[in-house]
Design a protein around this motif. Structure first.
Motif, PDB file in Angstrom:
ATOM      1  N   ASN A   1       2.951   6.800 -13.428  1.00  0.00           N
ATOM      2  CA  ASN A   1       2.296   5.813 -12.564  1.00  0.00           C
ATOM      3  C   ASN A   1       0.833   6.177 -12.326  1.00  0.00           C
ATOM      4  OD1 ASN A   1       4.690   4.352 -12.308  1.00  0.00           O
ATOM      5  ND2 ASN A   1       5.373   5.563 -10.562  1.00  0.00           N
ATOM      6  N   ARG A   2       0.559   7.468 -12.170  1.00  0.00           N
ATOM      7  CA  ARG A   2      -0.844   7.892 -12.030  1.00  0.00           C
ATOM      8  C   ARG A   2      -1.626   7.508 -13.277  1.00  0.00           C
ATOM      9  NH1 ARG A   2       1.745  12.621 -10.013  1.00  0.00           N
ATOM     10  NH2 ARG A   2       1.327  13.797 -11.936  1.00  0.00           N
ATOM     11  N   LYS A   3      -1.003   7.707 -14.426  1.00  0.00           N
ATOM     12  CA  LYS A   3      -1.687   7.407 -15.681  1.00  0.00           C
ATOM     13  C   LYS A   3      -1.933   5.918 -15.849  1.00  0.00           C
ATOM     14  CE  LYS A   3      -1.407   8.358 -20.638  1.00  0.00           C
ATOM     15  NZ  LYS A   3      -0.613   9.028 -21.723  1.00  0.00           N
ATOM     16  N   SER A   4      -0.930   5.097 -15.526  1.00  0.00           N
ATOM     17  CA  SER A   4      -1.087   3.648 -15.701  1.00  0.00           C
ATOM     18  C   SER A   4      -2.071   3.057 -14.702  1.00  0.00           C
ATOM     19  CB  SER A   4       0.271   2.952 -15.586  1.00  0.00           C
ATOM     20  OG  SER A   4       0.818   3.121 -14.275  1.00  0.00           O
TER      21      SER A   4
ATOM     22  N   GLN B   1       0.831  -1.204   0.000  1.00  0.00           N
ATOM     23  CA  GLN B   1       0.000   0.000   0.000  1.00  0.00           C
ATOM     24  C   GLN B   1       0.868   1.258   0.000  1.00  0.00           C
ATOM     25  OE1 GLN B   1      -2.235  -1.063   3.557  1.00  0.00           O
ATOM     26  NE2 GLN B   1      -4.132  -1.171   2.367  1.00  0.00           N
ATOM     27  N   MET B   2       1.891   1.233   0.817  1.00  0.00           N
ATOM     28  CA  MET B   2       2.800   2.371   0.890  1.00  0.00           C
ATOM     29  C   MET B   2       3.518   2.579  -0.447  1.00  0.00           C
ATOM     30  SD  MET B   2       5.773   3.088   3.741  1.00  0.00           S
ATOM     31  CE  MET B   2       4.562   2.829   5.046  1.00  0.00           C
ATOM     32  N   LYS B   3       3.944   1.493  -1.059  1.00  0.00           N
ATOM     33  CA  LYS B   3       4.646   1.579  -2.342  1.00  0.00           C
ATOM     34  C   LYS B   3       3.738   2.163  -3.410  1.00  0.00           C
ATOM     35  CE  LYS B   3       7.179  -1.278  -5.687  1.00  0.00           C
ATOM     36  NZ  LYS B   3       7.644  -2.654  -6.024  1.00  0.00           N
ATOM     37  N   LEU B   4       2.480   1.742  -3.440  1.00  0.00           N
ATOM     38  CA  LEU B   4       1.527   2.264  -4.419  1.00  0.00           C
ATOM     39  C   LEU B   4       1.337   3.767  -4.244  1.00  0.00           C
ATOM     40  CD1 LEU B   4      -0.650   2.037  -6.611  1.00  0.00           C
ATOM     41  CD2 LEU B   4      -2.287   1.505  -4.785  1.00  0.00           C
ATOM     42  N   ILE B   5       1.119   4.189  -3.013  1.00  0.00           N
ATOM     43  CA  ILE B   5       0.872   5.615  -2.749  1.00  0.00           C
ATOM     44  C   ILE B   5       2.073   6.452  -3.172  1.00  0.00           C
ATOM     45  CG2 ILE B   5       0.522   7.338  -0.935  1.00  0.00           C
ATOM     46  CD1 ILE B   5      -1.052   5.089   0.570  1.00  0.00           C
TER      47      ILE B   5
ATOM     48  N   THR C   1       0.855  21.728 -19.815  1.00  0.00           N
ATOM     49  CA  THR C   1       0.460  22.293 -18.520  1.00  0.00           C
ATOM     50  C   THR C   1       0.605  21.220 -17.451  1.00  0.00           C
ATOM     51  OG1 THR C   1      -1.040  23.951 -19.456  1.00  0.00           O
ATOM     52  CG2 THR C   1      -1.530  23.198 -17.228  1.00  0.00           C
ATOM     53  N   ALA C   2       0.951  21.611 -16.237  1.00  0.00           N
ATOM     54  CA  ALA C   2       1.148  20.647 -15.146  1.00  0.00           C
ATOM     55  C   ALA C   2      -0.075  19.743 -14.973  1.00  0.00           C
ATOM     56  CB  ALA C   2       1.430  21.392 -13.842  1.00  0.00           C
ATOM     57  N   ASP C   3       0.180  18.494 -14.660  1.00  0.00           N
ATOM     58  CA  ASP C   3      -0.882  17.496 -14.497  1.00  0.00           C
ATOM     59  C   ASP C   3      -1.765  17.842 -13.309  1.00  0.00           C
ATOM     60  OD1 ASP C   3      -2.433  15.191 -14.497  1.00  0.00           O
ATOM     61  OD2 ASP C   3      -0.891  13.969 -13.526  1.00  0.00           O
ATOM     62  N   VAL C   4      -3.064  17.912 -13.546  1.00  0.00           N
ATOM     63  CA  VAL C   4      -3.999  18.284 -12.481  1.00  0.00           C
ATOM     64  C   VAL C   4      -3.978  17.288 -11.330  1.00  0.00           C
ATOM     65  CG1 VAL C   4      -5.972  17.083 -13.500  1.00  0.00           C
ATOM     66  CG2 VAL C   4      -6.376  19.063 -12.031  1.00  0.00           C
ATOM     67  N   TYR C   5      -3.561  16.047 -11.588  1.00  0.00           N
ATOM     68  CA  TYR C   5      -3.560  15.032 -10.538  1.00  0.00           C
ATOM     69  C   TYR C   5      -2.210  14.928  -9.823  1.00  0.00           C
ATOM     70  CZ  TYR C   5      -8.028  13.771 -12.523  1.00  0.00           C
ATOM     71  OH  TYR C   5      -9.327  13.815 -12.973  1.00  0.00           O
ATOM     72  N   ASN C   6      -1.282  15.797 -10.158  1.00  0.00           N
ATOM     73  CA  ASN C   6      -0.055  15.930  -9.373  1.00  0.00           C
ATOM     74  C   ASN C   6      -0.466  16.263  -7.932  1.00  0.00           C
ATOM     75  OD1 ASN C   6       2.143  17.377  -8.027  1.00  0.00           O
ATOM     76  ND2 ASN C   6       3.154  17.476 -10.004  1.00  0.00           N
ATOM     77  N   PRO C   7       0.099  15.582  -6.925  1.00  0.00           N
ATOM     78  CA  PRO C   7      -0.310  15.856  -5.537  1.00  0.00           C
ATOM     79  C   PRO C   7      -0.226  17.328  -5.151  1.00  0.00           C
ATOM     80  CG  PRO C   7       1.064  13.887  -5.622  1.00  0.00           C
ATOM     81  CD  PRO C   7       1.086  14.485  -7.001  1.00  0.00           C
ATOM     82  N   LYS C   8       0.756  18.053  -5.700  1.00  0.00           N
ATOM     83  CA  LYS C   8       0.893  19.477  -5.371  1.00  0.00           C
ATOM     84  C   LYS C   8      -0.241  20.296  -5.970  1.00  0.00           C
ATOM     85  CE  LYS C   8       5.938  19.359  -4.916  1.00  0.00           C
ATOM     86  NZ  LYS C   8       7.236  19.855  -5.461  1.00  0.00           N
ATOM     87  N   VAL C   9      -0.684  19.921  -7.172  1.00  0.00           N
ATOM     88  CA  VAL C   9      -1.820  20.615  -7.792  1.00  0.00           C
ATOM     89  C   VAL C   9      -3.091  20.334  -7.003  1.00  0.00           C
ATOM     90  CG1 VAL C   9      -3.255  20.832  -9.848  1.00  0.00           C
ATOM     91  CG2 VAL C   9      -0.790  20.552 -10.097  1.00  0.00           C
TER      92      VAL C   9
END
Length: 239
Positions: free
Chosen positions: A18-21, A6-10, A128-136
């Motif tokens: 990885n978000r995309k896949s 779980q930690m590795k996935l997060i 443009t920066a990915d909307v699903y980037n944790p910082k976004v």
């Protein structure tokens, strides 16, 4: 207790590929996670140090180890990305378009600004920066749940629309002296280079946010998120 898998996935979801896949993204904090759940985003897993509904209880130390924040906030959730609609939805009212805005904090803040001013669609170029980037996601402060984010070829978008296309440019005309409409697309450009030459050719109305400190050496330009807020405020004030 959180497992190593779980930690590795997060932690892997920090990277766009990885978000995309996996078609998953991370959100943190009661406000952001709560807004996404309320908006109908489907959770994959929820981890909390308190009694969040349907969450896996973890310790504060475990939360710190999986969090992307300097100061973790009680809950972290992994969400499924929503399905992308087919075709290219065209704006029915006022919309924003981001042309190569690359700083995640700026993109998240602009989404939050759009939400505040009742602009429900933001088009984004591929760079443009990915909307699903944790910082976004974090910078939106939950507004990602209320605004439609559409990645597309902006040139193709402008070819299909018949509404005005506004752009903030240094050679534009004073925004406070120009006629503005309740529908159209407002283009905001890259932090360093502004609106790209190809997109600039598609702009039908060039706007300038004037500098009121004439004759004095000041900043060369405004931060793109601040410029977006000023522009949206003037449109909404008059339209």
């Amino acid at each position: 207790m959180i497992s190593k898998n779980q930690m590795k996935l997060i932690r892997s979801l920090e990277m766009k590929k990885n978000r995309k896949s996996e078609q998953l993204f991370v959100a943190e904090g009661p406000k952001v996670v709560g807004d996404l759940l309320q908006a109908g985003f489907r959770p994959h897993s929820i981890f909390s140090t308190t009694s969040w509904p349907d969450s896996q209880q973890i310790t504060e130390d475990e939360l710190r180890r999986i969090s992307f924040l300097q100061h973790p906030q009680e809950v972290l959730a992994v969400f499924h990305m929503p399905e992308t609609p087919g075709g290219l939805p065209l704006p029915s009212s006022l919309a924003l378009a981001l042309d190569g805005v690359q700083d995640p904090g700026n993109v998240g803040t602009i989404i939050r600004i759009a939400d505040w001013f009742g602009i429900d669609t933001v088009y984004c170029s591929a760079d443009t920066a990915d909307v699903y980037n944790p910082k976004v996601v974090q910078a939106t402060m939950g507004s990602i749940a209320h605004v439609h984010i559409i990645y597309c070829d902006l040139l193709e978008l402008f070819r299909q629309v018949s509404c005005p296309v506004y752009g903030t440019l240094l050679d534009g005309k004073n925004i406070y002296e120009q006629e503005l409409s309740a529908n159209g697309i407002i283009v905001m450009g890259n932090e360093g280079n502004g609106i790209s030459p190809a997109v600039r050719e598609c702009i039908t109305h060039r706007l300038l946010i004037p500098n009121y400190h004439a004759g004095v050496h000041t900043a060369e330009s405004l931060n793109v998120a601040i410029a977006t807020a000023i522009t949206c405020a003037e449109f909404k004030r008059r339209c």
